[in-house]
Scaffold this active site. Structure first.
Site, PDB file in Angstrom:
ATOM      1  N   SER A  56       0.906  -1.445  -0.019  1.00 37.55           N
ATOM      2  CA  SER A  56      -0.197   0.357  -0.235  1.00 37.55           C
ATOM      3  C   SER A  56       0.776   1.227  -0.127  1.00 37.55           C
ATOM      4  CB  SER A  56      -1.037   0.071   1.454  1.00 37.55           C
ATOM      5  OG  SER A  56       0.246  -0.510   2.685  1.00 37.55           O
ATOM      6  N   ASP A 349      -4.000   8.594   7.300  1.00 32.61           N
ATOM      7  CA  ASP A 349      -3.864   7.771   8.043  1.00 32.61           C
ATOM      8  C   ASP A 349      -4.038   7.091   9.119  1.00 32.61           C
ATOM      9  OD1 ASP A 349      -3.569   5.656   6.742  1.00 32.61           O
ATOM     10  OD2 ASP A 349      -4.995   4.725   5.250  1.00 32.61           O
ATOM     11  N   HIS A 352      -0.449   5.198   6.723  1.00 32.23           N
ATOM     12  CA  HIS A 352       0.433   5.084   5.414  1.00 32.23           C
ATOM     13  C   HIS A 352       0.627   7.352   5.795  1.00 32.23           C
ATOM     14  CE1 HIS A 352      -2.667   1.944   5.203  1.00 32.23           C
ATOM     15  NE2 HIS A 352      -1.699   1.656   4.182  1.00 32.23           N
TER      16      HIS A 352
END
Length: 388
Positions: A56, A349, A352
């Site tokens: 991610s 968040d 990340h």
């Protein structure tokens, strides 16, 4: 982080002493004209593409196109708000690291390989990264595109390149392209260690499996003609907002997760050692190893120096440190908070980086000094040419 190392980090390259605002000015000067891409027939006249493998941290939205669940997707607001103005699937308020690297390399955005209606020129490269992916197939199976599957997609892309460009053209692209890896963190998360195969191994043996799969992927690409590799180590994952919040929930004060930090340090040391071995073993092998752990550590110690005001809490989320994975309200918790100024935050968040942090990382990956990104930086790798 030792004082000696911090001094080296600060002084080795003047660009990282700049505030983020100053870095933005520098980056603005790196904007490239739209007419720098010239076409001959149907194929762009370039020899250095960018192929991306990972999780991610660098996924541009591949998980939009697989059957998975919302914890592994970011295709809803407020993701994307700072740049795209729509949720692209990136786990960020804007761009992720490969977006900036592509810009510096005079390439367009490297699109998700699985993008529907994908008519992209593979000669520019492709991004195979998948949020939640690990180097181990046992990490979140059925929800992500693990590293082995990403390599399978690369093999398909390679066949397509050979079909499109012919043997010589494809080999020129493959040997001059940069292969960028950022993966392994998900193999050490609390969820993957409790539900996976972690308990069957010593920490050292488990780390050896993770790193072994990464270096095996590098070697597989080398056998197909790849020679230039960019590899990120792991950041201080134990200190991201979700684990600080977990410490509060367990009665603590928001400290880092020591077990994950220890695994990350083992991983980084072994990964560095194995890459040095590959350089000695494989003819023509060139690599860039970016020490994102040291950079995040330094930013956390001296946030204002790098333009940040908040390095412990996320911008988007809920609960202590905004560490609950609730950003966007689609992951089981509908209520969430969103800051007004994500550029002031290290984390967007619960786990990340913000676009501002990604931009700073990318600048250092591209042109940082050897003690942060070495033995080559990505700019020098792109400049190396292999004649085929």
């Amino acid at each position: 982080m030792t004082k000696e190392y911090r001094i080296k980090l600060n002084l080795a390259n003047s660009c990282i002493q700049l505030s983020l605002a100053a870095v933005l000015v520098v980056l603005a000067s790196l904007t490239f004209p739209s007419d720098c891409f010239h076409h001959h027939g149907h194929h762009p006249e370039i020899t250095a593409a960018l192929f991306v493998f990972g999780d991610s941290l660098i996924d541009p939205g591949n998980n939009n196109y697989i059957n998975t669940s919302t914890p592994f997707q970011a295709n809803f607001p407020p993701y994307g708000e700072s740049f795209f103005k729509y949720p692209s699937g990136r786990f960020c308020d804007g761009r992720v690291i490969p977006d900036f690297i592509a810009e510096y390399a005079k390439l367009p955005f490297i699109q998700p390989y699985l993008q529907i209606g994908y008519q992209y020129q593979l000669a520019y490269g492709s991004n195979f990264a998948s949020a939640g992916a690990g180097a181990l197939v046992e990490t979140f199976p059925g929800f992500v595109i693990n590293l082995k599957q990403q390599l399978w997609y690369f093999n398909e892309a390679e066949k397509q390149l050979r079909s499109n460009l012919g043997k010589t053209g494809a080999e020129r692209i493959l040997s001059n392209s940069v292969y960028f890896f950022s993966i392994g963190g998900n193999d050490y998360t609390t969820d993957s260690r409790t539900s996976g195969i972690y308990k069957s191994f010593t920490p050292e043996d488990y780390v050896a499996m993770v790193v072994g799969n990464i270096t095996a992927a590098v070697e597989e690409i080398y056998k197909k003609g790849g020679r230039k590799f960019g590899v990120l180590n792991l950041p201080p994952l134990g200190c991201i907002p979700v684990y600080r919040a977990a410490d509060v929930a367990a009665g603590g004060t928001g400290e880092c997760n020591g077990e994950i930090t220890a695994l990350v340090k083992l991983h980084n040391a072994l990964l560095s050692k194995k890459l040095k071995h590959l350089q000695k073993q494989l003819k023509g092998f060139r690599y860039s190893y970016f020490d994102i752990f040291a950079v995040v550590d330094e930013i956390s110690d001296n946030p204002s120096k790098y333009g940040f005001k908040e390095v412990k809490s996320g911008c988007c989320g809920s609960g202590p440190f905004r560490g609950a994975d609730s950003c966007g309200g689609k992951r089981g918790i509908k209520e969430y908070e969103l800051c007004d100024n994500p550029q002031d935050y290290l984390s967007f968040d619960s786990g990340h980086p913000t676009q501002a942090a990604n931009q700073l990382f990318a600048k250092l990956i591209w042109a940082g000094p050897a003690n942060i990104t070495g033995p080559y930086n990505l700019k020098s790798l792109f400049q190396i040419s292999f004649v085929t």
